[in-house]
Design an enzyme around this catalytic site. Structure first.
Site, short mmCIF file in Angstrom:
data_model
loop_
_atom_site.label_atom_id
_atom_site.label_comp_id
_atom_site.label_asym_id
_atom_site.label_seq_id
_atom_site.Cartn_x
_atom_site.Cartn_y
_atom_site.Cartn_z
N LYS A 155 1.87 7.01 -2.29
CA LYS A 155 2.73 6.71 -3.45
C LYS A 155 2.02 5.73 -4.38
CE LYS A 155 5.11 3.18 -0.67
NZ LYS A 155 6.31 2.94 0.16
N CYS A 178 -4.45 -13.87 -21.75
CA CYS A 178 -3.99 -13.10 -22.92
C CYS A 178 -3.75 -11.66 -22.50
CB CYS A 178 -5.03 -13.15 -24.03
SG CYS A 178 -5.67 -14.79 -24.39
N MET A 179 -3.35 -10.83 -23.48
CA MET A 179 -3.09 -9.43 -23.17
C MET A 179 -4.38 -8.69 -22.78
SD MET A 179 -1.32 -6.45 -25.48
CE MET A 179 0.28 -7.19 -25.64
N ASP A 180 -5.48 -9.01 -23.48
CA ASP A 180 -6.71 -8.23 -23.30
C ASP A 180 -7.91 -9.04 -22.79
OD1 ASP A 180 -5.30 -6.07 -24.67
OD2 ASP A 180 -5.58 -7.31 -26.45
N TYR A 191 -3.83 -19.43 -26.04
CA TYR A 191 -2.54 -19.51 -26.73
C TYR A 191 -1.83 -20.80 -26.36
CZ TYR A 191 -2.71 -14.67 -28.36
OH TYR A 191 -3.04 -13.52 -29.00
N HIS A 193 13.03 2.52 8.49
CA HIS A 193 11.90 1.68 8.05
C HIS A 193 12.19 0.24 8.42
CE1 HIS A 193 8.22 1.18 5.81
NE2 HIS A 193 8.76 0.41 4.89
N ARG A 250 18.00 -1.06 2.30
CA ARG A 250 17.49 -0.47 1.06
C ARG A 250 18.17 0.87 0.83
NH1 ARG A 250 11.04 0.06 0.41
NH2 ARG A 250 11.27 1.69 1.97
N ARG A 269 3.90 6.54 9.48
CA ARG A 269 3.70 6.66 8.03
C ARG A 269 2.78 5.53 7.58
NH1 ARG A 269 9.33 6.35 8.92
NH2 ARG A 269 9.25 4.29 7.96
C1 LIG Z 1 5.86 2.75 1.50
C2 LIG Z 1 6.48 3.22 2.74
C3 LIG Z 1 5.71 3.36 3.90
C4 LIG Z 1 4.28 2.88 4.01
O1 LIG Z 1 4.30 1.55 4.42
P1 LIG Z 1 2.97 0.73 4.64
O2 LIG Z 1 3.43 -0.58 5.15
O3 LIG Z 1 2.32 0.61 3.31
O4 LIG Z 1 2.15 1.49 5.60
C5 LIG Z 1 6.32 3.92 5.01
N1 LIG Z 1 7.59 4.29 4.98
C6 LIG Z 1 8.37 4.14 3.90
C7 LIG Z 1 9.79 4.56 3.94
C8 LIG Z 1 7.85 3.59 2.74
O5 LIG Z 1 8.62 3.42 1.66
#
Ligand SMILES: *Cc1c(COP(=O)(O)O)cnc(C)c1O
Length: 382
Positions: free
Chosen positions: A36, A309-311, A263, A164, A135, A220
């Site tokens: 992601k 700054c921005m850049d 700035y 998770h 969450r 995961r």
């Molecule tokens: C982002 C995410 C992961 C990956 O977690 P890491 O700690 O980066 O390995 C696994 N499961 C879910 C639901 C996530 O949102």
């Protein structure tokens, strides 16, 4: 066109990290690579390819558009979308065989109005349980009971059932144990319902590396693939960061005692000193909160001075240096290095916030086995 400010991504490190993780897990545990947020800023397609080479079985992303981007770039691995998609968009998921995260009966109810019978593909879902992160996901037995009839539909496959953890990277494991126990309890609900569930999974990077017994059917892995992991708590594998960030000094000047730069006159010299300007700013993802951190110039730590700054931003040099002198913002130079961990500690955040914040305006240079492997700039990044 290449900009001086560039991210270098060492693809071989991503592959090696994933191979080490693969070997640290029991063979029966499936490996899902989480790519992601553009592969945590490392490039989603390239990261997915490295993960596959290292033996990953599946991919995950957060949103539907990220999954579509992978398919559009020729990635054919199974993909789980970790956040529930809009029910109206279910046909995209069916067409591309995405696995969807589901968390409620109402989602199914709404989705039914948008799923036409024109496709033979079944809807593959992973049910998300909330065991304490708070969450997304199902918390109560009532919510689960409402969902079950929808999961029993002929055109639905329950590919997964997952949760998770909130504290997998913390030394204190009590809350993790509590979440795990709650998940075991919830797994019993799924078993009692008679549904066939293909895989149960709960561990992200930290949990999988620290407690291989939490691997269940699948892990995961996101952060660890890119070399981000709670090093002090994991002695079984050694992972390498894959990303470095560099630029070049674009202007050098002598600032006299009492003069200001930046700035709002944000920095005043208390003695004569050499100042360098570096072409990176908050629009590149180098937040104003990075003020107070250092970068490496000619192997020496060089502090940022004045407001970012921005850049551009300014640094206090140890002496005059040539235009074009290399600046390392993340990574090693000489005998020293600037780590993600030190920057994250300064920000009160995590490494992945820094890697995902580097904007598309920064050129990406890919290296594989030490060789140049192409680049992307804002002109062809999206
Ligand atoms: C982002 C995410 C992961 C990956 O977690 P890491 O700690 O980066 O390995 C696994 N499961 C879910 C639901 C996530 O949102």
């Amino acid at each position: 066109m290449l900009r001086d400010t560039r991210v270098e991504i060492n693809l071989s490190h991503i592959r090696e990290n994933m191979m080490k993780i693969r070997h640290a897990l029991p063979e029966t545990v499936k490996l899902m690579a989480v790519v992601k947020a553009d592969g945590y800023g490392h490039g989603d397609v390239a990261s997915a390819q490295m993960a596959k080479q290292a033996g990953a079985d599946l991919l995950a992303v957060a949103y539907l558009n990220e999954a579509l981007r992978l398919r559009a770039n020729g990635i054919e691995m199974p993909i789980l979308i970790l956040t529930p998609i809009n029910p109206q968009e279910v046909m995209f998921a069916l067409e591309h065989q995405f696995m969807l995260t589901v968390t409620s009966a109402s989602w199914f109810e709404e989705m039914r109005a948008y799923k036409h019978c024109s496709t033979v593909n079944k809807l593959q879902v992973h049910v998300k349980m909330d065991t304490g992160l708070g969450r997304i996901g199902i918390q109560s037995k009532e919510e689960w009971d409402e969902l079950v009839p929808w999961l029993q539909a002929e055109d639905v496959i329950v590919d997964g059932f997952y949760t998770h953890f909130a504290t997998a990277g913390k030394a204190d494991t009590s809350f993790l144990r509590q979440q795990h126990a709650r998940f075991i309890e919830m797994m019993e609900w799924s078993k009692a319902s008679g549904l066939k569930v293909n895989s149960y999974h709960c561990a992200g990077s930290a949990a999988a590396l620290r407690f291989p017994e939490l691997g269940m059917d699948m892990v995961r892995i996101g952060a660890a693939m890119f070399g981000f992991y709670p090093e002090q708590l994991v002695d079984t594998v050694k992972l390498k960061p894959a990303l470095s960030l560099r630029s070049n000094i674009m202007q050098v000047k002598l600032l006299h005692k009492g003069e200001c730069i930046g700035y709002d006159n944000s920095y005043r010299a208390d003695e004569d000193q050499w100042i360098g300007t570096v072409p990176i700013g908050y629009a590149d993802g180098w937040s104003q909160s990075m003020r107070g951190t250092e970068m490496l110039v000619q192997g020496e730590r060089t502090p940022i001075v004045g407001k970012i700054c921005m850049d551009q931003l300014m640094v206090r040099l140890h002496g005059p240096c040539e235009l074009g002198t290399e600046v390392t913002l993340i990574g090693s130079q000489g005998d020293d290095q600037i780590t993600f961990a030190e920057l994250a500690a300064h920000l009160g955040s995590v490494s992945q916030e820094i890697s995902t914040s580097i904007s598309p305006r920064v050129t990406r240079i890919y290296k594989n086995e030490g060789r140049y492997d192409g680049y992307e700039t804002i002109t062809n990044h999206h």
